[in-house]
Design a protein around this motif. Structure first.
Motif, mmCIF file in Angstrom:
data_model
loop_
_atom_site.group_PDB
_atom_site.id
_atom_site.type_symbol
_atom_site.label_atom_id
_atom_site.label_comp_id
_atom_site.label_asym_id
_atom_site.label_seq_id
_atom_site.Cartn_x
_atom_site.Cartn_y
_atom_site.Cartn_z
ATOM 1 N N PHE A 3 0.861 -1.185 0.000
ATOM 2 C CA PHE A 3 0.000 0.000 0.000
ATOM 3 C C PHE A 3 0.895 1.232 0.000
ATOM 4 O O PHE A 3 1.732 1.383 0.883
ATOM 5 C CB PHE A 3 -0.880 0.025 1.255
ATOM 6 C CG PHE A 3 -2.014 -0.965 1.207
ATOM 7 C CD1 PHE A 3 -1.775 -2.328 1.172
ATOM 8 C CD2 PHE A 3 -3.337 -0.526 1.198
ATOM 9 C CE1 PHE A 3 -2.817 -3.244 1.131
ATOM 10 C CE2 PHE A 3 -4.386 -1.428 1.157
ATOM 11 C CZ PHE A 3 -4.133 -2.786 1.117
ATOM 12 N N ILE A 4 0.721 2.089 -0.985
ATOM 13 C CA ILE A 4 1.435 3.371 -0.979
ATOM 14 C C ILE A 4 0.442 4.426 -0.501
ATOM 15 O O ILE A 4 -0.551 4.725 -1.159
ATOM 16 C CB ILE A 4 1.969 3.743 -2.377
ATOM 17 C CG1 ILE A 4 2.889 2.639 -2.909
ATOM 18 C CG2 ILE A 4 2.712 5.074 -2.317
ATOM 19 C CD1 ILE A 4 3.421 2.900 -4.312
ATOM 20 N N ILE A 5 0.708 4.930 0.708
ATOM 21 C CA ILE A 5 -0.197 5.894 1.328
ATOM 22 C C ILE A 5 0.266 7.292 0.943
ATOM 23 O O ILE A 5 1.281 7.777 1.448
ATOM 24 C CB ILE A 5 -0.176 5.735 2.872
ATOM 25 C CG1 ILE A 5 -0.329 4.259 3.282
ATOM 26 C CG2 ILE A 5 -1.231 6.615 3.514
ATOM 27 C CD1 ILE A 5 -1.567 3.578 2.797
ATOM 28 N N VAL A 6 -0.463 7.923 0.044
ATOM 29 C CA VAL A 6 -0.039 9.251 -0.399
ATOM 30 C C VAL A 6 -0.769 10.316 0.416
ATOM 31 O O VAL A 6 -1.811 10.049 1.011
ATOM 32 C CB VAL A 6 -0.283 9.466 -1.915
ATOM 33 C CG1 VAL A 6 0.366 8.365 -2.722
ATOM 34 C CG2 VAL A 6 -1.761 9.572 -2.229
ATOM 35 N N LYS A 7 -0.195 11.503 0.419
ATOM 36 C CA LYS A 7 -0.820 12.582 1.197
ATOM 37 C C LYS A 7 -2.055 13.063 0.456
ATOM 38 O O LYS A 7 -2.071 13.165 -0.758
ATOM 39 C CB LYS A 7 0.177 13.716 1.409
ATOM 40 C CG LYS A 7 1.291 13.296 2.330
ATOM 41 C CD LYS A 7 2.313 14.402 2.532
ATOM 42 C CE LYS A 7 3.532 13.856 3.247
ATOM 43 N NZ LYS A 7 4.514 13.248 2.335
ATOM 44 N N GLN A 8 -3.083 13.354 1.252
ATOM 45 C CA GLN A 8 -4.344 13.750 0.640
ATOM 46 C C GLN A 8 -4.503 15.261 0.701
ATOM 47 O O GLN A 8 -4.415 15.855 1.761
ATOM 48 C CB GLN A 8 -5.490 13.078 1.385
ATOM 49 C CG GLN A 8 -6.733 13.012 0.572
ATOM 50 C CD GLN A 8 -7.720 12.033 1.175
ATOM 51 O OE1 GLN A 8 -7.362 11.205 1.995
ATOM 52 N NE2 GLN A 8 -8.966 12.154 0.780
ATOM 53 N N ALA A 9 -4.720 15.887 -0.460
ATOM 54 C CA ALA A 9 -4.801 17.349 -0.511
ATOM 55 C C ALA A 9 -6.165 17.845 -0.037
ATOM 56 O O ALA A 9 -6.261 18.689 0.839
ATOM 57 C CB ALA A 9 -4.527 17.831 -1.922
ATOM 58 N N LYS A 10 -7.233 17.300 -0.616
ATOM 59 C CA LYS A 10 -8.569 17.776 -0.241
ATOM 60 C C LYS A 10 -9.487 16.579 -0.013
ATOM 61 O O LYS A 10 -9.163 15.457 -0.377
ATOM 62 C CB LYS A 10 -9.142 18.675 -1.326
ATOM 63 C CG LYS A 10 -9.249 17.997 -2.686
ATOM 64 C CD LYS A 10 -9.918 18.937 -3.664
ATOM 65 C CE LYS A 10 -9.834 18.509 -5.103
ATOM 66 N NZ LYS A 10 -10.207 17.188 -5.484
ATOM 67 N N LYS A 11 -10.635 16.866 0.562
ATOM 68 C CA LYS A 11 -11.547 15.772 0.865
ATOM 69 C C LYS A 11 -12.095 15.162 -0.422
ATOM 70 O O LYS A 11 -12.514 15.841 -1.328
ATOM 71 C CB LYS A 11 -12.691 16.299 1.736
ATOM 72 C CG LYS A 11 -13.418 15.169 2.419
ATOM 73 C CD LYS A 11 -14.206 15.635 3.619
ATOM 74 C CE LYS A 11 -15.167 14.561 4.058
ATOM 75 N NZ LYS A 11 -14.579 13.215 4.101
ATOM 76 N N GLU A 12 -12.083 13.837 -0.449
ATOM 77 C CA GLU A 12 -12.538 13.137 -1.642
ATOM 78 C C GLU A 12 -14.063 13.065 -1.708
ATOM 79 O O GLU A 12 -14.753 13.295 -0.732
ATOM 80 C CB GLU A 12 -11.948 11.741 -1.653
ATOM 81 C CG GLU A 12 -12.494 10.897 -0.515
ATOM 82 C CD GLU A 12 -11.710 9.596 -0.338
ATOM 83 O OE1 GLU A 12 -12.339 8.570 -0.197
ATOM 84 O OE2 GLU A 12 -10.470 9.653 -0.350
ATOM 85 N N VAL A 13 -14.553 12.749 -2.878
ATOM 86 C CA VAL A 13 -15.971 12.425 -3.052
ATOM 87 C C VAL A 13 -16.134 11.015 -2.478
ATOM 88 O O VAL A 13 -15.345 10.126 -2.815
ATOM 89 C CB VAL A 13 -16.319 12.407 -4.561
ATOM 90 C CG1 VAL A 13 -17.794 12.082 -4.775
ATOM 91 C CG2 VAL A 13 -15.948 13.729 -5.228
#
Ligand code: 2P0
Length: 323
Positions: free
Chosen positions: A176-186
């Protein structure tokens, strides 16, 4: 009797994306997943006559009404079946690394179905548990079983459930590559609904699914990681393409997701058996051989930090824990 029940998360290799029936969560297509050992949820349900409403304590914190919605859907079905009237205390612990930001609805709702079954003493079969978990979250229907699992779409509540197809006791794993989340997803629920109702690409997605599913099952039977990975990757890309055609358009990909996908393609050129899939979020899951996982993880450290990469092996189905 009230007992702790454990369910592991699963990642779809052939994606579930769209509902035929919103209330009963009957999907538009069959999906196929791999249950994994790294992430799981433990849940206990206690029916209690002194409660005025259902109560959900997740990782020690009481949850609000919106978090309770899917939970109460399952509890209401169980109360109805078992002719119970008491509200329930639901205690749940998510064993997902806190930074991971991984959705836990599959393991969470599957564990809840199992725990509600124990507390109500309904004695449901695995197939009935899969149907029950499905009513909370579609993907949860698959977390009742370990290894590779197919969710048969069916045509109604009685016929829509998952079944195991292979114990995955061969050289396959996932990073699992956990990337940083910029904004809230749908949310996946809103995203799939918007896609079904507005995306002109949705019909194209549906039209190739039978072939992908047939090819995937043959490749699993052959234990051929390159075929399994390639089919999973093309299936995920098609699913994500549908969101770009939705109105309003959206995507779950971020710049970091693209970096991860490119890194996987690059490793493939270096002759690793390595492929990616993505779900309703920016994280990238890498399908590879268990025996090559350490080397691939090391290579991915050129792009991501150590704590962003988590290894997972095939995991088991639902378990009632000794209290
Ligand atoms: C899957 N996903 O097959 C697909 C691929 C996300 C992308 O199942 O509305 O949380 O509760 O049935 O199961 C996530 O959707 O949605 C999901 P609901 P769910 O894993």
């Amino acid at each position: 009797m009230s007992k702790w029940v454990r369910a592991h998360t699963n990642i779809a290799l052939i994606k579930y994306w769209g509902k035929e029936d919103e209330e009963f969560i009957i999907p538009k297509n069959n999906s196929l997943s791999l249950t994994l050992d790294a992430f799981y949820t433990d849940t206990r349900v206690t029916f209690d006559s002194s409660l005025k409403e259902d109560q959900l304590i997740l990782d020690g914190e009481e949850q609000d009404a919106s978090a309770l919605k899917k939970v109460s859907t399952i509890l209401d079905i169980v109360r109805n079946k078992a002719e119970l009237t008491d509200y329930a205390l639901v205690e749940s612990i998510n064993y997902v690394p806190t930074a991971a930001g991984l959705a836990s609805s599959a393991s969470g709702l599957a564990a809840l179905a199992g725990a509600a079954n124990e507390a109500s003493e309904l004695n449901l079969s695995a197939q009935e548990l899969s149907r029950l978990a499905r009513r909370g979250s579609g993907s949860a229907s698959r977390s009742i079983y370990g290894g590779f699992v197919e969710w048969e779409k069916g045509i109604n509540d009685e016929t829509s459930f998952a079944h195991p197809i292979d114990n995955a006791n061969w050289d396959i794993g996932m990073l699992f590559i956990i990337v940083k989340q910029a904004k809230k997803e749908v949310s996946s629920r809103d995203g799939m609904q918007r896609t079904v109702t507005t995306s002109p690409f949705y019909a194209g997605w549906l039209s190739t699914l039978d072939q992908d599913l047939t090819d995937m099952k043959l490749s699993i039977a052959e234990q051929n990681i390159d075929k399994v990975g390639a089919i999973a990757e093309r299936n995920a890309l098609k699913m994500h393409a549908t969101t770009l055609g939705a109105q309003p358009p959206f995507t779950y990909w971020t710049a970091d997701s693209m970096i991860a996908m490119d890194a996987v393609r690059k490793l493939r050129k270096e002759n690793y058996s390595v492929y990616f899939t993505m779900d309703a979020g920016p994280n990238v899951k890498v399908i590879c051989k268990q025996s090559e996982m350490d080397k691939i993880k090391k290579a991915l450290l050129a792009y991501f930090d150590e704590e962003q990469i988590i290894s997972a092996k095939p995991g088991p189905g639902i378990q009632v824990l000794e209290n």
